[in-house]
Motif scaffolding. Structure first.
Motif, mmCIF file in Angstrom:
data_model
loop_
_atom_site.group_PDB
_atom_site.id
_atom_site.type_symbol
_atom_site.label_atom_id
_atom_site.label_comp_id
_atom_site.label_asym_id
_atom_site.label_seq_id
_atom_site.Cartn_x
_atom_site.Cartn_y
_atom_site.Cartn_z
ATOM 1 N N ALA A 68 0.909 -1.566 -0.283
ATOM 2 C CA ALA A 68 0.164 -0.075 0.210
ATOM 3 C C ALA A 68 0.797 0.979 -0.214
ATOM 4 O O ALA A 68 0.875 2.535 -0.552
ATOM 5 C CB ALA A 68 -1.021 -0.208 1.427
ATOM 6 N N HIS A 73 -7.662 -3.677 -6.465
ATOM 7 C CA HIS A 73 -6.606 -3.673 -5.512
ATOM 8 C C HIS A 73 -5.651 -4.901 -6.767
ATOM 9 O O HIS A 73 -5.280 -5.819 -7.275
ATOM 10 C CB HIS A 73 -7.610 -4.729 -4.190
ATOM 11 C CG HIS A 73 -8.465 -3.899 -3.399
ATOM 12 N ND1 HIS A 73 -9.515 -4.525 -4.079
ATOM 13 C CD2 HIS A 73 -7.928 -3.060 -2.383
ATOM 14 C CE1 HIS A 73 -10.394 -3.411 -2.839
ATOM 15 N NE2 HIS A 73 -9.887 -2.751 -2.197
ATOM 16 N N ASP A 83 -4.689 3.475 0.899
ATOM 17 C CA ASP A 83 -4.913 2.305 -0.355
ATOM 18 C C ASP A 83 -4.760 0.757 0.705
ATOM 19 O O ASP A 83 -4.556 0.554 0.296
ATOM 20 C CB ASP A 83 -4.363 2.512 -0.941
ATOM 21 C CG ASP A 83 -4.466 3.826 -2.121
ATOM 22 O OD1 ASP A 83 -5.500 4.497 -1.985
ATOM 23 O OD2 ASP A 83 -3.793 3.746 -2.365
ATOM 24 N N VAL A 140 -12.322 -1.041 -7.154
ATOM 25 C CA VAL A 140 -11.138 -0.735 -6.190
ATOM 26 C C VAL A 140 -9.389 -0.544 -7.348
ATOM 27 O O VAL A 140 -8.953 0.300 -7.074
ATOM 28 C CB VAL A 140 -10.383 -0.626 -4.852
ATOM 29 C CG1 VAL A 140 -9.544 -0.499 -4.534
ATOM 30 C CG2 VAL A 140 -12.029 -0.001 -3.962
ATOM 31 N N PRO A 150 -3.252 -0.396 -3.832
ATOM 32 C CA PRO A 150 -4.379 -0.564 -2.629
ATOM 33 C C PRO A 150 -4.466 -2.274 -2.893
ATOM 34 O O PRO A 150 -4.440 -2.460 -3.348
ATOM 35 C CB PRO A 150 -5.600 -0.634 -3.734
ATOM 36 C CG PRO A 150 -5.337 0.853 -5.403
ATOM 37 C CD PRO A 150 -4.111 -0.210 -5.471
#
Length: 171
Positions: free
Chosen positions: A27, A114, A74, A112, A41
């Protein structure tokens, strides 16, 4: 990327802590034990730890890495202790069925995007029989690796060794 990696070890040895450290490093873009990370993230679901414990642990990780909390926007650390965390269940023919919780997880990852998704632990999220390889394979491939491929991320699954393996000394 595009794979599921298992972090396996006896209970209480620090798998969740290692995952949370990795999550923080990804992150923030910090190295993880001197290994470069790809900043992005993160979302990790911790099924065995209360939010207070995760926050206490995060404070220690931040102090160790010299990371300020404002750099963790994040870093999504989620306690799932006490919830139904099954991502896949199996019918009486051994066919895996993705759960509503899996659909919620996928929607979050899609929104998001990730870089790292952590699932802590297999015992909480796998609704099959770990001795039946086909069920394990369905869970890893259709349940987790499919997310890694589709959303260009890495998935880490923590797990405990089987009791039979511990008893026999074979794993």
């Amino acid at each position: 990327l595009h794979q599921t990696t298992m972090l396996n070890g006896d209970g209480g040895i620090g798998k969740s802590l290692l995952l949370q450290q990795l999550q923080t490093c990804v992150a923030t873009g910090a190295p993880y034990f001197d290994l470069d990370t790809r900043k992005g993230p993160t979302l990790c679901l911790y099924c065995e730890d209360e939010q207070d414990e995760l926050q206490r642990r995060q404070k220690d990780i931040n102090n160790s890495l010299g990371v300020r909390y404002d750099l963790l926007t994040d870093c999504h650390v989620v306690s799932r202790l006490g919830y139904d965390n099954l991502l896949m269940t199996f019918d009486n023919q051994g066919i895996g069925e993705l759960t509503n919780f899996w659909l919620q997880l996928e929607a979050t990852i899609k929104k998001v995007r990730h870089a790292l998704v952590g699932i802590d632990t297999a015992a909480d999220t796998f609704g099959g029989n770990e001795i039946i390889r086909n069920q394990v394979r369905q869970f890893i491939q259709r349940g987790l690796t499919a997310l890694a491929v589709k959303y260009n991320c890495a998935v880490i699954l923590t797990a405990h060794p089987s009791q039979a393996g511990i008893s026999s000394g074979s794993g």
